[in-house]
Design a protein around this motif. Sequence first.
Motif, short mmCIF file in Angstrom:
data_model
loop_
_atom_site.label_atom_id
_atom_site.label_comp_id
_atom_site.label_asym_id
_atom_site.label_seq_id
_atom_site.Cartn_x
_atom_site.Cartn_y
_atom_site.Cartn_z
N PHE A 34 0.82 -1.22 0.00
CA PHE A 34 0.00 0.00 0.00
C PHE A 34 0.85 1.26 0.00
O PHE A 34 0.40 2.31 -0.48
CB PHE A 34 -0.96 -0.01 1.19
N ALA A 35 2.07 1.18 0.52
CA ALA A 35 2.95 2.35 0.48
C ALA A 35 3.35 2.71 -0.94
O ALA A 35 3.78 3.84 -1.20
CB ALA A 35 4.20 2.10 1.32
N ARG A 36 3.22 1.77 -1.88
CA ARG A 36 3.58 2.03 -3.29
C ARG A 36 2.35 2.17 -4.17
O ARG A 36 2.47 2.37 -5.37
CB ARG A 36 4.47 0.89 -3.83
N LEU A 37 1.17 2.02 -3.60
CA LEU A 37 -0.08 2.11 -4.36
C LEU A 37 -0.85 3.36 -3.92
O LEU A 37 -0.74 3.80 -2.79
CB LEU A 37 -0.94 0.87 -4.10
N HIS A 38 -1.64 3.91 -4.83
CA HIS A 38 -2.43 5.10 -4.51
C HIS A 38 -3.86 4.89 -5.01
O HIS A 38 -4.35 5.64 -5.85
CB HIS A 38 -1.82 6.35 -5.14
N LEU B 41 -16.51 3.14 3.08
CA LEU B 41 -15.89 3.64 4.30
C LEU B 41 -14.66 4.48 3.94
O LEU B 41 -14.04 4.25 2.89
CB LEU B 41 -15.46 2.47 5.19
N PRO B 42 -14.29 5.42 4.78
CA PRO B 42 -13.09 6.22 4.48
C PRO B 42 -11.82 5.39 4.65
O PRO B 42 -11.69 4.62 5.59
CB PRO B 42 -13.15 7.35 5.51
N TRP B 43 -10.90 5.53 3.72
CA TRP B 43 -9.61 4.85 3.78
C TRP B 43 -8.51 5.89 3.74
O TRP B 43 -8.58 6.81 2.92
CB TRP B 43 -9.46 3.86 2.61
N PRO B 44 -7.50 5.79 4.61
CA PRO B 44 -7.19 4.71 5.55
C PRO B 44 -7.79 4.86 6.95
O PRO B 44 -7.45 4.09 7.85
CB PRO B 44 -5.67 4.76 5.61
N ALA B 45 -8.70 5.82 7.12
CA ALA B 45 -9.24 6.06 8.46
C ALA B 45 -9.93 4.83 9.05
O ALA B 45 -9.97 4.65 10.26
CB ALA B 45 -10.22 7.24 8.42
N GLU C 60 -2.46 4.60 10.93
CA GLU C 60 -1.14 5.25 10.79
C GLU C 60 -0.21 4.44 9.88
O GLU C 60 0.71 5.00 9.27
CB GLU C 60 -0.50 5.44 12.16
N ASP C 61 -0.44 3.14 9.76
CA ASP C 61 0.39 2.30 8.88
C ASP C 61 0.21 2.67 7.41
O ASP C 61 1.07 2.38 6.58
CB ASP C 61 0.04 0.82 9.05
N PHE C 62 -0.92 3.28 7.08
CA PHE C 62 -1.26 3.53 5.68
C PHE C 62 -1.38 5.01 5.34
O PHE C 62 -1.72 5.37 4.22
CB PHE C 62 -2.60 2.85 5.34
N ARG C 63 -1.09 5.88 6.33
CA ARG C 63 -1.36 7.31 6.14
C ARG C 63 -0.29 8.04 5.35
O ARG C 63 -0.54 9.11 4.81
CB ARG C 63 -1.53 7.99 7.50
N GLN C 64 0.93 7.47 5.29
CA GLN C 64 1.99 8.15 4.57
C GLN C 64 2.63 7.20 3.57
O GLN C 64 2.71 5.99 3.81
CB GLN C 64 3.04 8.70 5.53
N VAL C 65 3.07 7.77 2.46
CA VAL C 65 3.73 6.98 1.43
C VAL C 65 5.07 7.62 1.08
O VAL C 65 5.23 8.83 1.18
CB VAL C 65 2.86 6.86 0.14
N PRO C 66 6.06 6.80 0.67
CA PRO C 66 7.33 7.39 0.25
C PRO C 66 7.17 8.15 -1.07
O PRO C 66 6.42 7.71 -1.94
CB PRO C 66 8.23 6.16 0.04
N VAL C 67 7.85 9.28 -1.19
CA VAL C 67 7.76 10.05 -2.43
C VAL C 67 9.11 10.16 -3.15
O VAL C 67 9.16 10.61 -4.29
CB VAL C 67 7.19 11.47 -2.18
N LYS D 213 11.82 10.61 1.86
CA LYS D 213 10.82 11.64 2.12
C LYS D 213 9.43 11.03 1.96
O LYS D 213 9.20 10.21 1.07
CB LYS D 213 11.00 12.81 1.14
N ARG D 214 8.50 11.45 2.84
CA ARG D 214 7.17 10.86 2.82
C ARG D 214 6.12 11.95 2.71
O ARG D 214 6.35 13.11 3.06
CB ARG D 214 6.93 10.02 4.08
N ALA D 215 4.94 11.57 2.21
CA ALA D 215 3.82 12.50 2.09
C ALA D 215 2.54 11.81 2.53
O ALA D 215 2.47 10.58 2.57
CB ALA D 215 3.69 12.99 0.65
N ASP D 216 1.53 12.61 2.85
CA ASP D 216 0.25 12.03 3.25
C ASP D 216 -0.40 11.30 2.08
O ASP D 216 -0.35 11.75 0.94
CB ASP D 216 -0.70 13.14 3.74
N THR D 217 -1.03 10.16 2.40
CA THR D 217 -1.76 9.39 1.40
C THR D 217 -3.00 10.17 0.97
O THR D 217 -3.72 10.69 1.83
CB THR D 217 -2.21 8.04 1.99
N PRO D 218 -3.29 10.24 -0.34
CA PRO D 218 -4.54 10.87 -0.75
C PRO D 218 -5.72 10.11 -0.16
O PRO D 218 -5.69 8.88 -0.10
CB PRO D 218 -4.51 10.75 -2.28
N PRO D 219 -6.77 10.81 0.30
CA PRO D 219 -7.91 10.11 0.87
C PRO D 219 -8.59 9.21 -0.16
O PRO D 219 -8.68 9.56 -1.35
CB PRO D 219 -8.85 11.24 1.32
N ALA D 220 -9.03 8.06 0.29
CA ALA D 220 -9.67 7.10 -0.61
C ALA D 220 -10.86 6.49 0.13
O ALA D 220 -11.24 6.94 1.22
CB ALA D 220 -8.67 6.03 -1.02
#
Length: 234
Positions: A134-138, A168-172, A178-185, A190-197
């Motif tokens: 999931f850290a590599r998927l959006h 349902l809201p993801w990753p909420a 917290e395991d899914f809230r940030q992804v490497p950029v 460096k990391r950024a917030d995951t777009p809401p899904a």
Amino acid sequence: MAEQSESAPGAQRFIPPEADTLDALRAAASGCQGCELYRDASQTVFGRGDESARVVFVGEQPGDMEDQKGLPFVGPAGRLLRKAVDDSGLDPGHIYLTNAVKHFRFELRGKRRIHQTPDRVHITACRPWLVAEFARLHPEIVVVLGATAAKALLGPAFRVTRQRGELLPWPASAQHPEDFRQVPVDSAGKRADTPPAQLLATIHPSAVLRADDQDKAYEGLVADLTVAARALAG
């Protein structure tokens, strides 16, 4: 969280910190010994599909045919899922397929390998692979197929039968968001917030194949996936 036995130390130690693509993760997963299932399975069955997929499907574990071919959802349940995807209006070209557990759990009866549902210790041991994927998927939509996948992502209290077809809201909605809230950029870490899904749970296609009324069960699966298709279109 289940206690991990000595035979299930978990997958985390097998995930190289420099593995920054799905291909690198897939290569690393081939050597995973995070639980005892690797001993009897033919191979690790990692996820497949485009890194830019709009929809990520998470199933239970590979079956007999998947174990032989090394690819998820290539057996009877996979064929039924492909049909349901088409009938719901989802674009099969924008899908990533994976499982909560990456090795086939079975018992031998004569020469036949009979599916066994993974235990909580297997789900827990394998969960780091899901987090790494999931850290590599959006995705815009995460589709959870069945109880084992729901336990892996949403925790043991979640019931597919109660909340199937509900967005349902993801990753909420994750058990540990917290395991899914940030992804490497970038490769520097460096990391950024995951777009809401959004996330939607439904039955596993293998449950349709086992149902007394397969037509009704299939219609229910398609109806749930149609909710996801409409959310994407909207």
